[in-house]
Enzyme design. Structure first.
Site, PDB file in Angstrom:
ATOM      1  N   LYS A   9      14.559   1.828  67.015  1.00 22.04           N
ATOM      2  CA  LYS A   9      14.521   2.623  65.792  1.00 22.04           C
ATOM      3  C   LYS A   9      15.615   3.687  65.789  1.00 22.04           C
ATOM      4  CE  LYS A   9      11.157   5.669  63.435  1.00 22.04           C
ATOM      5  NZ  LYS A   9       9.810   6.271  63.571  1.00 22.04           N
TER       6      LYS A   9
ATOM      7  N   SER B 262       3.538   7.462  62.780  1.00 23.36           N
ATOM      8  CA  SER B 262       4.616   6.538  62.451  1.00 23.36           C
ATOM      9  C   SER B 262       4.696   5.278  63.295  1.00 23.36           C
ATOM     10  CB  SER B 262       5.969   7.268  62.530  1.00 23.36           C
ATOM     11  OG  SER B 262       6.072   8.208  61.502  1.00 23.36           O
TER      12      SER B 262
ATOM     13  N   SER C  55       7.209   6.103  59.803  1.00 18.66           N
ATOM     14  CA  SER C  55       8.638   5.933  59.623  1.00 18.66           C
ATOM     15  C   SER C  55       9.232   4.785  60.437  1.00 18.66           C
ATOM     16  CB  SER C  55       9.362   7.231  59.989  1.00 18.66           C
ATOM     17  OG  SER C  55       9.111   7.595  61.337  1.00 18.66           O
TER      18      SER C  55
END
Length: 473
Positions: free
Chosen positions: A74, A175, A151
């Site tokens: 990520k 997240s 996220s």
């Protein structure tokens, strides 16, 4: 690659490579082709490695339990040598380029993972969706009008589509668990201090964590074994533990399980979520656990406000630390990010310390609750689905917070208190979309959670339920 990732998790794929039944290069080339094809419709991956960067990833992969398995990281909270970490923001699109891996990424490479790219995230990880202005929205592979959550939505979307068996994810308010819930995956947020955040000391006053989303419980456990190694000078460490992978192979014993049918201090939920909790509670009873409805005693509004204060202060500080003297203007950041950063710039030391004290008070209140119970069951999020555009970063903070509230109603307190929690796809809507169930445990109780998760995975398996062009396989 379609059939391989539909039927094999990361550990199984590594075993095929070690047994010479599958070539590592064959796997890598086929996976990259598959990821390019999927990304054309999902927009989940921001960068796919090639050339020298890819070859350095291949060379850096150790002979660990995931030897030769491709992996993506990520664009937040983790640096990969030779590439910028954009934080989902145009302001950091071109730098700074990381000189070295962060500690957790280095551990992932030692475990044998071959990092092949970076995944999409909301700007600075502030939204529980993945629709950044920089790079655009990631699509949920279950249905094209839905968000995969955030996220860590880029990572979750690509795993849900079976482009990879697992992917890196981070969690500052939910997240890891939110996208796991919306994409039909397993996702566990570790205890505070379980995984080192070096070279930084901590993030969000200890609320931030990193790990993965995966198609299997055992992959998640084995990865946590690999990355839960402390670094010299870490500000704190979670309690020592045995092997998390070994925990998936033993029964959890008879657990004391409490369950919630609505958020603490919150409103009633959609009936599909209530039914999902009730049916999961019944399953737990059938597995021999003691189950009852019970509510922990903490101030959800105060905990949420404290997290908001700490996030705002961290947003401003992180810009200052990473920007090398550059000062962003309103055109460099999304409107909510800009307003959050400006608010963070004005937060006093007094207000910040009071917010941290609220974290500690909440942790003690949950600690008392977990003297009476081993596990707290709830929905992962407070709504069944998340349409694209439901949480907006292009307007006011007030509108953003309205969209945020149901998404973090069950997740964010785990971050404030530093306790572990996992989302499992144990229920489904009438039209076949996944519903995540959250299981929260006491500080340091990941072994217990993994043991319970493995038992539930066997009782109610989900791997064969996957999106295929908007429908189920």
């Amino acid at each position: 690659m379609d059939d391989l990732f539909a039927s094999h998790d990361a550990l199984a794929i590594a075993q095929l490579i070690k047994a010479r039944k599958l070539g590592a290069r064959e796997l890598l080339d086929g996976t990259l082709g598959r990821l390019r094809s999927l990304n054309a419709s999902l927009n989940a991956i921001t960068d796919l490695y090639d050339g020298d960067l890819l070859e350095r990833s291949v060379a850096a992969a150790g002979d660990g339990p995931f030897h030769g398995v491709p992996f993506v990281v990520k664009q937040l909270m983790a640096d990969c040598a030779g590439t910028p970490t954009t934080l989902g923001s145009r302001f950091f699109a071109h730098g700074p380029v990381a000189a070295s891996d962060s500690a957790a990424i280095a551990a992932m490479r030692r475990a044998g993972l071959v990092i092949v790219g970076r995944t999409n995230t909301s700007e600075f990880g502030l939204a529980p969706t993945t629709e950044p202005a920089f790079g655009g929205a990631t699509i949920n592979p279950w249905r094209e009008d839905l968000s995969p959550g955030g996220s860590s939505g880029g990572s979750a979307a690509i795993v849900a589509a079976r482009g990879l068996p697992m992917a890196h994810a981070t969690d500052g308010g939910g997240s890891i668990r939110i996208p796991a819930a919306l994409c039909g995956l397993f996702g566990l947020k570790p205890s505070r201090g379980r995984v080192s955040l070096a070279p930084i000391g901590e993030t969000l006053a200890g609320a931030g964590a990193q790990h993965c989303v995966s198609i299997s419980v055992r992959d998640s456990a084995a990865l946590l074994d690999a990355i839960s190694v402390g670094e010299p000078g870490d500000p704190y460490r979670a309690p020592a533990a045995g092997s998390f992978l070994a925990a998936t192979g033993r029964p959890p014993g008879r657990l004391r399980v409490a369950f919630l049918l609505k958020p603490v201090g919150g409103d009633a939920l959609d009936r599909s979520l209530v039914t999902a909790v009730e049916r999961t509670a019944k399953l737990l009873e059938e597995l021999g656990h003691a189950v009852e409805e019970a509510t922990p005693d903490y101030d959800m509004a105060a905990s949420g406000a404290a997290l908001g204060t700490i996030m705002a202060a961290n947003t401003w500080t992180n810009i200052q630390v990473r920007a090398n003297g550059r000062v962003p203007g309103p055109d460099d950041l999304e409107p909510v990010t800009w307003q959050t950063a400006e608010h963070g710039r004005t937060i006093s030391a007094h207000d910040y310390i009071r917010a941290v004290q609220t974290f500690h008070r909440t942790g003690r209140q949950l600690g008392a609750f977990f003297e009476r119970y081993d596990v707290l069951l709830s929905p992962t999020i407070g709504r069944p689905t998340l349409p694209l555009g439901a949480v907006r970063m292009d307007g006011s903070v007030e509108t953003y917070q309205e969209g945020l509230a149901p998404m973090v109603a069950f997740t964010s307190v785990c971050n404030a208190a530093g306790v572990p929690a996992m989302s499992m796809p144990l229920a489904w809507t009438d039209d076949g979309l996944p519903i995540g169930l959250q299981f929260m445990g006491r500080f340091g109780a990941e072994e217990m959670l993994f043991s319970l998760a493995a038992a539930l995975e066997r009782a109610r398996p989900w791997r064969d339920r996957r999106p295929v062009k908007g429908g189920l396989a």
